[in-house]
Design a protein around this motif. Structure first.
Motif, short mmCIF file in Angstrom:
data_model
loop_
_atom_site.label_atom_id
_atom_site.label_comp_id
_atom_site.label_asym_id
_atom_site.label_seq_id
_atom_site.Cartn_x
_atom_site.Cartn_y
_atom_site.Cartn_z
N CYS A 48 51.99 -44.20 67.87
CA CYS A 48 50.66 -44.67 67.48
C CYS A 48 49.96 -45.47 68.58
O CYS A 48 48.76 -45.73 68.48
N HIS A 131 41.05 -42.74 56.18
CA HIS A 131 40.97 -41.59 57.09
C HIS A 131 41.34 -40.34 56.29
O HIS A 131 42.48 -39.86 56.31
N MET A 136 39.70 -39.34 61.05
CA MET A 136 39.41 -40.77 61.05
C MET A 136 37.94 -41.05 60.74
O MET A 136 37.06 -40.24 61.03
N GLU A 155 43.32 -50.13 58.27
CA GLU A 155 43.14 -48.68 58.22
C GLU A 155 44.09 -48.04 57.20
O GLU A 155 45.30 -48.20 57.29
N ALA A 157 45.59 -45.03 56.81
CA ALA A 157 45.89 -43.83 57.59
C ALA A 157 46.97 -42.98 56.93
O ALA A 157 47.68 -42.23 57.60
N ALA A 170 45.20 -43.05 65.05
CA ALA A 170 45.02 -43.70 63.75
C ALA A 170 46.00 -44.85 63.61
O ALA A 170 47.17 -44.74 63.97
N GLY A 171 45.51 -45.96 63.10
CA GLY A 171 46.33 -47.15 62.91
C GLY A 171 46.29 -48.14 64.04
O GLY A 171 46.74 -49.28 63.88
N SER A 172 45.73 -47.74 65.18
CA SER A 172 45.78 -48.60 66.37
C SER A 172 44.51 -49.40 66.60
O SER A 172 44.45 -50.19 67.53
N GLY A 177 47.36 -50.70 60.51
CA GLY A 177 47.20 -49.33 60.07
C GLY A 177 48.34 -49.01 59.12
O GLY A 177 49.49 -49.42 59.34
N CYS A 178 48.04 -48.27 58.05
CA CYS A 178 49.01 -48.06 56.98
C CYS A 178 49.26 -46.57 56.78
O CYS A 178 48.31 -45.79 56.64
N THR A 198 50.68 -52.50 63.83
CA THR A 198 49.73 -53.50 64.27
C THR A 198 50.00 -53.89 65.72
O THR A 198 51.12 -53.72 66.22
#
Length: 367
Positions: A48, A131, A136, A155, A157, A170-172, A177-178, A198
């Motif tokens: 990620c 997303h 996204m 997020e 995600a 995604a998540g960054s 980000g989940c 994270t």
């Protein structure tokens, strides 16, 4: 029958790797967290492009802990969308905060940034963009709003493993980000599992404590925590699958491109759009049709499974009637709920299977 997804085919393709990983865990005696989970955390964080990954038992738990670690609690508000799986809103409610909905964009069905600012109050503490389907949301616009008001972005995600926004995974981009690793996801466990990622050291530390009864040291409980730990078998399985995800993603993208090329000329049918600057990973290939229900029935009669993601927006679900939203409050989401239909898409899908789906679609429209 052409299934909506085929988990047996995926297992068969990597059976020897999966079996060896599972047997390794059984022999190790480490069944909860442990070395396999720690290794998966490091590898998924690298994938990620973030510093930390915290393995948990579900994607819902990842959302819940991300919110708690960000300081979200009773009396706070979190802005998100009603066109999502109910877990997005439920995780907000678990903290004691209130979900505040805004509608989605008509083309992407992700959160409409133009509607967010009007919903911000002194109680707003976070925004959760979803997303959706593997693409996204507009993170530049959302990040600008979040920075202006000093609120966090978490997020969701859970459908976007490997999706990108202007080269960032995604998540960054948000505070957290989940991800869900529910079996049907692009990166799916053989059971339940999730991850929160994270770049924030404090956020990661808090989530690690919260997932394991609020302890950083055994029997020293600094926080009121939860039992949200990941099973070691799931960590080992996900490590194997992570090695294959980019190949699987490119196959999904190729299938989606083929679908779009064959379907885009059909009347009363809208195919998914990959927005410029975003990498769509097609967790779901969702078409739209005003005759959705008739089309779905016709496909079933011809042996083609399809799915509904999602037929009832969260604001109209009985479980969230206390939020006091009404039909008509979010027209784009409500229209999408009536029109969206998910077609079969999975990496192991063959060209003849895909073409058979399209032929069934064409036959349904001729009838």
């Amino acid at each position: 029958m052409i299934p909506l997804l085929d988990l047996k085919a995926q297992y068969a393709s990597i059976k020897s790797e999966i079996d060896a990983a599972v047997l390794g865990v059984l022999a190790s005696g480490q069944y909860t967290l442990g070395d396999e989970v720690a290794s998966f955390e490091r590898e998924f964080a690298d994938y990620c492009g973030v510093r930390h990954a915290v393995a948990v038992n579900t994607g819902t738990s990842a959302l819940h802990l991300s919110l708690l670690a960000a300081g979200i609690g009773s009396g706070d508000e979190v802005i998100t969308v009603p066109f999502t799986f109910v877990a997005t809103a439920s995780a907000i409610c678990y903290t004691g905060a209130r979900p505040v909905f805004v509608d989605v964009e008509p083309q992407t069905l992700t959160i409409d940034p133009a509607q967010v600012e009007a919903k911000i109050t002194s109680r707003t503490k976070a925004i959760i963009p979803v997303h959706l389907y593997g693409q996204m949301a507009d993170m530049d616009a959302l990040s600008a709003i979040a920075e202006r008001y000093g609120i966090a972005i978490i997020e969701d995600a859970c459908q976007a493993h490997g999706a990108e926004y202007k080269g960032r995974r995604a998540g960054s981009i948000g505070l957290s980000g989940c991800f869900s690793f529910y079996p049907g996801k692009n990166l799916g466990a053989c059971g339940e599992a999730g991850m929160a990622v994270t770049n924030d050291d404090d956020q990661a530390h808090a989530m690690r404590m919260l997932r394991d009864w609020g302890q950083a040291q055994r029997y020293h409980h600094a926080l009121k925590g939860f039992n949200y730990r990941m099973d070691a078998i799931q960590g080992a399985i996900l490590r194997v699958k992570l090695r294959h995800i980019e190949d699987w993603t490119e196959r999904r993208r190729a299938h989606a491109s083929r679908y779009t090329g064959l379907l885009e000329a059909m009347a009363d049918l809208t195919t998914p759009v990959e927005t410029i600057g975003r990498r769509h990973v097609y967790h779901v290939y969702a078409i739209r049709s005003r005759g959705r229900d008739r089309l779905r029935q016709a496909l079933a009669e011809q042996g083609v499974q399809s799915g509904l993601h999602y037929p009832i927006p969260v604001h109209l679900q009985q479980a969230h009637a206390d939020l006091a939203y009404r039909e008509g409050d979010f027209p784009v989401s409500e229209t999408a709920a009536r029109e969206v239909l998910s077609l079969p898409i999975y990496p192991e899908m063959s060209a003849p299977q895909l073409e058979a789906v399209v032929e069934a679609m064409e036959s349904a429209y001729v009838e």
